[in-house]
Scaffold this motif. Structure first.
Motif, mmCIF file in Angstrom:
data_model
loop_
_atom_site.group_PDB
_atom_site.id
_atom_site.type_symbol
_atom_site.label_atom_id
_atom_site.label_comp_id
_atom_site.label_asym_id
_atom_site.label_seq_id
_atom_site.Cartn_x
_atom_site.Cartn_y
_atom_site.Cartn_z
ATOM 1 N N VAL A 5 49.094 44.483 37.059
ATOM 2 C CA VAL A 5 48.944 43.304 37.918
ATOM 3 C C VAL A 5 50.284 42.893 38.510
ATOM 4 O O VAL A 5 50.376 42.554 39.699
ATOM 5 C CB VAL A 5 48.317 42.146 37.120
ATOM 6 C CG1 VAL A 5 48.334 40.851 37.929
ATOM 7 C CG2 VAL A 5 46.885 42.490 36.719
ATOM 8 N N ASP A 11 45.684 44.465 41.299
ATOM 9 C CA ASP A 11 45.574 43.066 40.917
ATOM 10 C C ASP A 11 44.249 42.720 40.262
ATOM 11 O O ASP A 11 44.063 41.594 39.804
ATOM 12 C CB ASP A 11 45.826 42.152 42.114
ATOM 13 C CG ASP A 11 44.938 42.480 43.302
ATOM 14 O OD1 ASP A 11 44.052 43.352 43.175
ATOM 15 O OD2 ASP A 11 45.131 41.860 44.364
ATOM 16 N N TRP A 44 42.823 42.934 35.232
ATOM 17 C CA TRP A 44 42.256 42.115 34.157
ATOM 18 C C TRP A 44 40.738 42.038 34.253
ATOM 19 O O TRP A 44 40.049 41.907 33.238
ATOM 20 C CB TRP A 44 42.866 40.716 34.155
ATOM 21 C CG TRP A 44 44.270 40.679 33.627
ATOM 22 C CD1 TRP A 44 45.396 40.318 34.303
ATOM 23 C CD2 TRP A 44 44.711 41.034 32.305
ATOM 24 N NE1 TRP A 44 46.507 40.417 33.494
ATOM 25 C CE2 TRP A 44 46.110 40.850 32.254
ATOM 26 C CE3 TRP A 44 44.054 41.476 31.161
ATOM 27 C CZ2 TRP A 44 46.863 41.100 31.107
ATOM 28 C CZ3 TRP A 44 44.808 41.722 30.012
ATOM 29 C CH2 TRP A 44 46.182 41.543 29.993
#
Length: 823
Positions: A324, A330, A333
């Motif tokens: 990230v 990005d 998660w």
């Protein structure tokens, strides 16, 4: 074969230190055996009896300080040695056997060109099958390795390899290494190289994958460079080993292994055909994960196996953090939620659940039982909770203290906690935090009712008092209408500021803690209309994983998940969510949790989702690729889809000539009895590769005839020639015929035949086969009865036992779900 116990390891540590290891390997003796000569330089602190670990085909000679040892005294991989105080050299000359189960020195043959390739995988206790050693993680030593290899081979290892004029490869002396981190790879590997920040970077692959290596190397090198830069910036210690080589090896058991300077990675990551965005992200995560191990595990090594989490939890967390922060992935998660945390929650539901840290490992083999989603995914989630509690600056200060204080040595949970306590506020009791989070098992259920009361319920049989730093968010028509961050450190609390009239209330919407969100009835009912509108991918992932848990625990009707998939997947734009949830719906919810008489209709609904997405997606996009795979797994349109696609006609853009996709389709035709042995042979003739051979094995095992099933089962359970990958491929195709009567006789045979395979297959490989071959699709009380009876056996191999325990737990979940939601 006995497994090294903790008491034995402590005795050896008290008696001796290993100063230097010299290992000479002769890999030029044919396809079955290799030569191994080892000189162990050690120092004894006193008089004492001990043993050297070695597992040869033939032990030719063993000496202590030049005096012959009794070779006949070798028993169960242990060579007795009597030491006096001072320095000694133990020299062992032996002939060793290459393995085909992914452990030790594994040798694989590439059918594309007939070339052989070797990789070393010493985890967990396979080192003695390659060289004599003192095989325990706290007796680290520098290694000097030489290897003689066929003329057209290259050699890669922990130290930079150079070839002498006479053809002998010499590897530069290493920093101190634990035995299980030593590796050597050899064969006609091709390579790409570059330099970054003073580090020589190499990537290696089979010659037949040269085009794939060169195509994927730029992206993989970019992740490698970015990960180095990021870890250097936060750890404060430059990469502490030699060249950084990543070897994409055939038939590698795990995703990858973090050998210092010689990371071994499964070569299926060099995608032959189309690759989806989430597959590329997974590969990037693996690259970053293994690099994080250069500090967590390699530079600072666990003292004993009960601290396995010190390796895996940190690498898991650091990889996602790095992706990230430094690589542009990005959504890492979100992927962690639907892929990794879902895996960890499943492990928590099993009877084999255990704490993140401090789980008893009385011997080395028992540590394998804890090598699971708890040590990885839960540990990473718990580290995020630690950071929320002490602050990121204190966490990083503690990490630098921990790494610097134990560099090139070993550490324990207590060492880590000490570093964190020194870095944090005096008011914070890190030991108490550890007792709550690291040293307890189980996952709490978090619920919020329509009056704004949030509750935290630990498992009844595993009470704990875990504080949760988390959030609660509400959504209406796609928009987030409120979000509250809080720390829940009591059984219940009132949440102020929530929009309690919103259709959706989602506990832990940001996935900041380790907990199962239990959705209220209004939210559950609103999901089909509301979830497709929610723009926050992280919240959508949390909902899906919570529903997975709810269905597994028989709290949510699995039909709800099918209904939600039908509503939400057509507009799902996150690759990881679409891929992972689509697979879960087809592989688990539909074919296991739903009753048999509802499965065909549910698959047809998923096929319709695939058709809709394929029609609307950009041609050649990752979304279109996933849609095509979903159709291939679920459609009954043989003449309009399966046959044309198998023949290469009407394929979606980007899948032309994609042999991996073709094998998915061919497997579906074989399962329906529409592709016979001759057809599979014809397909294999067009794809004479390792992947093609595996696809053919799966397709053959899927043919729905008594003869084909008997042949597949016999090959799976009795052949000693098949590799670890080939065994898994057979198991993958076996249990799927529409006519269950064809495979019912093999349910009982599984519980007798698979454990017996421990006579010739290593523990790690057999545990994977046992899990894949388990008759989980035969959801009957009789299957459960047989499974429970088998688990009562005292002679069951540990790896098989763990696989059966986990698989049986899921079988019990399915039986309960079918009973509770019967119509």
């Amino acid at each position: 074969m006995p497994s090294l116990t903790l008491d034995e390891a402590r005795d050896r540590t008290d008696l001796l230190t290993v100063r230097r290891m010299e290992v000479d390997l002769d890999l030029d003796r044919g396809a079955e055996h290799f030569g191994s000569t080892t000189r162990i330089h050690l120092t004894a602190s006193r008089d004492g009896e001990t043993f050297v670990d070695v597992a040869p085909v033939t032990l030719h000679r063993a000496t202590l300080d030049g005096v012959e040892l009794d070779a006949t005294s070798l028993a169960e991989r242990r060579l007795p040695v009597s030491l006096t105080p001072g320095e000694h050299v133990v020299e062992v000359e032996a002939t060793m056997a290459y393995s085909h189960d992914g452990e030790g020195l594994h040798r694989a043959s590439d059918p594309a060109d007939g070339s052989d390739y070797v990789y070393g995988h010493m985890f967990l206790d396979a080192g003695p099958t390659v060289f004599a050693c003192i095989d325990q993680p706290d007796l680290k030593a520098p290694y000097v390795v030489t290897a003689r290899a066929p003329q057209d081979w290259v050699v890669i290892g922990n130290g930079r390899a150079t070839q002498d004029a006479d053809g002998l490869w010499r590897l530069r002396e290493t920093q101190p290494l634990a035995t299980y981190y030593v590796s050597i790879c050899a064969g006609p590997y091709v390579q790409v190289r570059e330099e970054h920040d003073g580090i020589s970077l190499g990537m290696y692959a089979r010659a037949s994958l040269q085009a794939e290596l060169e195509r994927h190397a730029p992206e993989m090198m970019a992740v490698t460079r970015a990960s180095f830069d990021y870890f250097h910036s936060i750890f404060g210690i430059h990469y502490p080993f030699d060249d950084y080589d990543q070897v994409f090896a055939p038939e590698f058991n795990a995703g990858a292994m973090e050998n210092p300077g010689c990371v071994v990675i499964r070569d299926s990551y060099l995608f032959r055909g189309a690759a989806s965005d989430d597959e590329v992200l997974t590969r990037a995560n693996t690259i970053s994960h293994e690099m994080a191990h250069m500090w967590f595990g390699d530079l600072v090594t666990l003292r004993w196996w009960d601290d396995l989490w010190l390796n895996e939890s940190f690498a898991e967390y650091m990889a996602h953090r790095c992706l990230v922060a430094a690589t542009g992935y990005d959504q890492a998660w979100v992927d962690a939620t639907v892929a990794r945390k879902a895996w960890g929650y499943s492990a928590e539901r099993s009877p084999s659940t255990h704490p993140v840290a401090g789980s008893p490992a009385p011997d080395a083999k028992s540590a394998l039982a804890n090598f699971d989603g708890i040590s990885y995914a839960k540990g990473a989630a718990v580290l995020r909770q630690l950071i929320a509690w002490i602050g990121d600056d204190a966490f990083l200060e503690g990490i630098r203290d921990y790494l610097g204080g134990h560099a090139h040595g070993n550490a324990t949970l207590a060492d880590f906690l000490g570093a964190m306590q020194r870095a944090s506020s005096d008011e914070l009791d890190v030991a108490a935090w550890s007792a709550a989070w690291l040293e307890t098992s189980g996952v709490d259920v978090i619920a919020v009712d329509r009056q704004g009361t949030i509750t935290r319920t630990p498992p009844q049989d595993r009470p704990a008092d875990r504080p949760h730093a988390m959030d609660v968010a509400t959504y209406s028509d796609g928009a987030r209408t409120s979000r509250v961050e809080l720390t829940l450190d009591s059984p219940s609390a009132q949440v102020e500021g929530l929009d309690l009239a919103a259709p959706l209330i989602i506990p832990n919407a940001g996935d900041l803690t380790w907990a199962t969100p239990q959705l209220d009835g209004t939210t559950l009912d609103a999901l089909p209309g509301q979830l497709p509108q929610v723009t926050d991918a992280q919240a959508r992932a949390v909902v899906w994983v919570g529903l997975r848990d709810g269905a597994a625990l028989s709290l949510v009707d699995p039909r709800r998940l099918v209904e939600l998939g039908e509503a939400a997947l057509p507009v799902e734009d996150d690759d990881s969510i679409f891929s992972r949830i689509g697979m879960h719906l087809t592989n688990r919810v539909i074919r296991v949790l739903l009753p048999e008489d509802e499965q065909d209709e549910a698959r047809a609904r998923m096929a319709a989702v695939g058709e809709q997405v394929l029609a609307e997606a950009e041609p050649g996009s990752s979304r279109a690729l996933h849609a095509a795979r979903l159709i291939a797994r679920t459609t009954e349109d043989v003449d309009g889809r399966l046959r044309p696609w198998a023949d290469g006609r009407g394929l979606p853009s980007g899948l032309e000539g994609d042999q991996d996709f073709r094998w998915i389709v061919l497997g579906q035709l074989a399962r329906r009895g529409l592709l016979d042995e001759a057809g599979i042979d014809a397909a294999l003739a067009h794809d004479r590769t390792m992947t093609g051979a595996l696809g053919a094995l799966t397709a053959r095992a899927a043919i729905p005839t008594p003869e084909a099933k008997e042949a597949a089962w016999r090959e799976l359970t009795t052949s000693r020639e098949l590799s670890n990958y080939e065994l898994v491929a057979l198991a993958a195709g076996f249990w799927g015929p529409a006519d269950r009567d064809l495979v019912l006789p093999y349910v009982e045979r599984y519980f007798a035949d698979v454990p017996a395979m421990s006579g010739w297959i290593g523990e790690d490989a057999l545990s994977r086969v046992a899990l894949m071959a388990y008759p989980s699709r035969i959801v009957t009380p009789e299957t459960l009865r047989l499974s429970r009876a088998t688990l009562e056996r005292a002679d069951l191999p540990q790896g098989v036992r763990r696989s059966m325990v986990d698989a049986q737990s899921e079988l019990e979940e399915a039986l309960l779900s079918r009973e509770r939601f019967a119509r």
